[in-house]
Write a protein that holds these residues in place. Structure first.
Motif, short mmCIF file in Angstrom:
data_model
loop_
_atom_site.label_atom_id
_atom_site.label_comp_id
_atom_site.label_asym_id
_atom_site.label_seq_id
_atom_site.Cartn_x
_atom_site.Cartn_y
_atom_site.Cartn_z
N ILE A 346 0.84 -1.21 0.00
CA ILE A 346 0.00 0.00 0.00
C ILE A 346 0.87 1.26 0.00
O ILE A 346 0.59 2.23 -0.72
CB ILE A 346 -0.94 -0.02 1.22
N ALA A 347 1.95 1.23 0.80
CA ALA A 347 2.87 2.38 0.85
C ALA A 347 3.53 2.60 -0.51
O ALA A 347 3.72 3.75 -0.94
CB ALA A 347 3.93 2.15 1.92
N TRP A 350 1.11 4.35 -2.77
CA TRP A 350 0.98 5.76 -2.38
C TRP A 350 2.16 6.58 -2.88
O TRP A 350 1.99 7.69 -3.38
CB TRP A 350 0.86 5.85 -0.86
N MET A 351 3.36 6.02 -2.77
CA MET A 351 4.56 6.74 -3.24
C MET A 351 4.56 6.91 -4.75
O MET A 351 4.95 7.97 -5.25
CB MET A 351 5.82 5.99 -2.79
N TRP A 353 1.89 7.09 -6.63
CA TRP A 353 0.87 8.09 -6.92
C TRP A 353 1.40 9.51 -6.69
O TRP A 353 1.04 10.45 -7.40
CB TRP A 353 -0.35 7.83 -6.05
N GLN A 354 2.29 9.65 -5.69
CA GLN A 354 2.91 10.95 -5.41
C GLN A 354 4.16 11.20 -6.25
O GLN A 354 4.84 12.20 -6.07
CB GLN A 354 3.28 11.04 -3.93
#
Length: 420
Positions: A346-347, A350-351, A353-354
């Motif tokens: 999940i992390a 998220w990274m 996506w950023q």
């Protein structure tokens, strides 16, 4: 040389430390974590990770950590760093057991608070009055508490039936209770092994089963502390001493008084946590009983961003990881390796996506190692299980560091009238 152009330039503002987590976001995060834990339980068959017994043990282990964290919260909101929480807890364990075996457990709790408050008073005198570095003073109190309790034990416990120079005679228990009907129903629901429902039943069952009266008091102290610090004029003045003591002084606040009160209350909370260990957890004082819980309490306070609610979540997390050492051991920790893998995935998403591709690549490598570890082993070594609470402490602090904001004047010496 300063020019007109330099004067008119806008000043650089510090980068924001991240969006503040709201209560709905926290609740969504907790719900998502519960779903992941339930999936892991079904895949691995490690039903113990959400059993009523596991959660009840976790709560019992989280209470002294949470009380120490509350102590750190009160002190640091007034601008005083309290590394001495461990020493104040040690004083609480000793004074609680010493008074408890003579006059009963409730008297022991009172004396445990007094013992911790004495440590807080010493810390306040050193840091507030004499402007000693807060870290140095806290470390000194930790060392002093170890030596003082060892010295006093030789006079108070040695030669007494059931006591030695390193332990006290047994202390009468406060007793435990469960909520009739509800605890039995939740326990039976937890044993069915249903997806998510049984896990929620295990969590709630641990909160209503085998409770000590002091556990209920400790849980109540979290919202009480929030209400006092954020909803009363006393709390506003106290927090102003940790944010901008000069401005507080200009408005008529006696900064010295509030700092003293905060640090003494801080010591009292830590002492109560220590008394919990010697009266509730073990019914006896043992040398080295705190086991670093004062430091972990400080870590839970930092993890909670100096807020009572976040502190409680941090204490629960550390209490849960500590409970793995007592129930299920390597099997449960091995199952949680799969949970760690899912969280890392999940992390990574998220990274990406950023558009933080380098951290995402490093995290992918770590996730791959965790997955390989899980697939190639059936159980985690006992040494790693014992170290799990401390490893989790380091990981949580490292991962949450970017969103933290301590009180602005935390740890800074204050001199009366310095704003004039």
């Amino acid at each position: 040389m300063t020019t007109a152009t330099d004067v008119n330039k806008p000043k650089m503002q510090p980068r924001p430390t991240g969006r503040k987590l709201s209560l709905p976001m926290i609740m969504i995060g907790v719900a998502g974590l519960l779903v992941l834990v339930s999936i892991v339980r079904l895949i691995t068959g490690a039903d113990g990770i959400t059993s009523v017994g596991q959660m009840s043990t976790a709560l019992k282990l989280a209470v002294p950590i949470g009380l120490a964290g509350l102590g750190g919260l009160w002190a640091e909101r007034a601008g005083v760093v309290n590394i001495g929480l461990e020493g104040m807890m040690i004083l609480g364990t000793w004074f609680g057991a010493w008074a408890g075996y003579q006059w009963g457990p409730w008297t022991g709790l009172v004396f445990g608070v007094i013992g911790g408050a004495i440590g807080g008073l010493i810390h306040a005198i050193a840091t507030v009055t004499f402007k000693v570095n807060h870290i140095v003073s806290g470390v000194a109190i930790n060392i002093l508490a170890i030596g003082a309790t060892r010295y006093m034990s030789t006079f108070a416990f040695e030669g007494v039936e059931g006591g030695t120079s390193k332990q006290s005679p047994p202390v009468e228990s406060l007793g435990t209770f469960s909520i009739p009907g509800l605890s039995t129903w939740l326990d039976s629901l937890n044993e069915k092994g249903w997806f998510l429902i049984s896990d929620i039943a295990g969590l709630l069952g641990g909160v209503v089963t085998g409770l000590s009266p002091l556990t209920v008091i400790a849980i109540a102290l979290v919202p009480v502390s929030w209400w006092i610090l954020w909803r009363t004029s006393f709390g506003l003045r106290l927090r102003s001493c940790g944010e901008h003591p000069v401005a507080a002084e200009s408005l008529g606040v006696n900064v010295y008084k509030y700092k003293y009160l905060a640090v003494i209350i801080s010591g009292g909370f830590a002492g109560l946590g220590g008394a919990f260990l010697s009266i509730v957890s073990a019914n006896i004082y043992l040398e080295g009983q705190t086991g670093g819980r004062g430091y972990i309490g400080l870590a839970s306070m930092i993890f909670g961003n100096w807020m009572p609610g976040g502190l409680a979540l941090g204490a629960g997390l550390f209490g849960y990881t500590d409970s793995l050492n007592l129930r299920g051991g390597g099997t449960n920790v091995h199952a949680l390796l799969l949970l760690l893998f899912f969280l890392l995935v999940i992390a990574i998403g998220w990274m990406i996506w950023q558009k933080r591709y380098v951290p995402a690549l490093v995290t992918s490598a770590v996730a791959a190692l965790v997955l390989v570890w899980y697939l190639l082993t059936n159980e985690v070594p006992s040494q790693f299980v014992t170290a799990t609470p401390y490893v989790v402490t380091l990981l949580v602090l490292a991962l949450s560091a970017q969103r933290l904001r301590m009180p602005k004047a935390d740890g800074q010496p204050y001199y009366k009238g310095q704003g004039k």
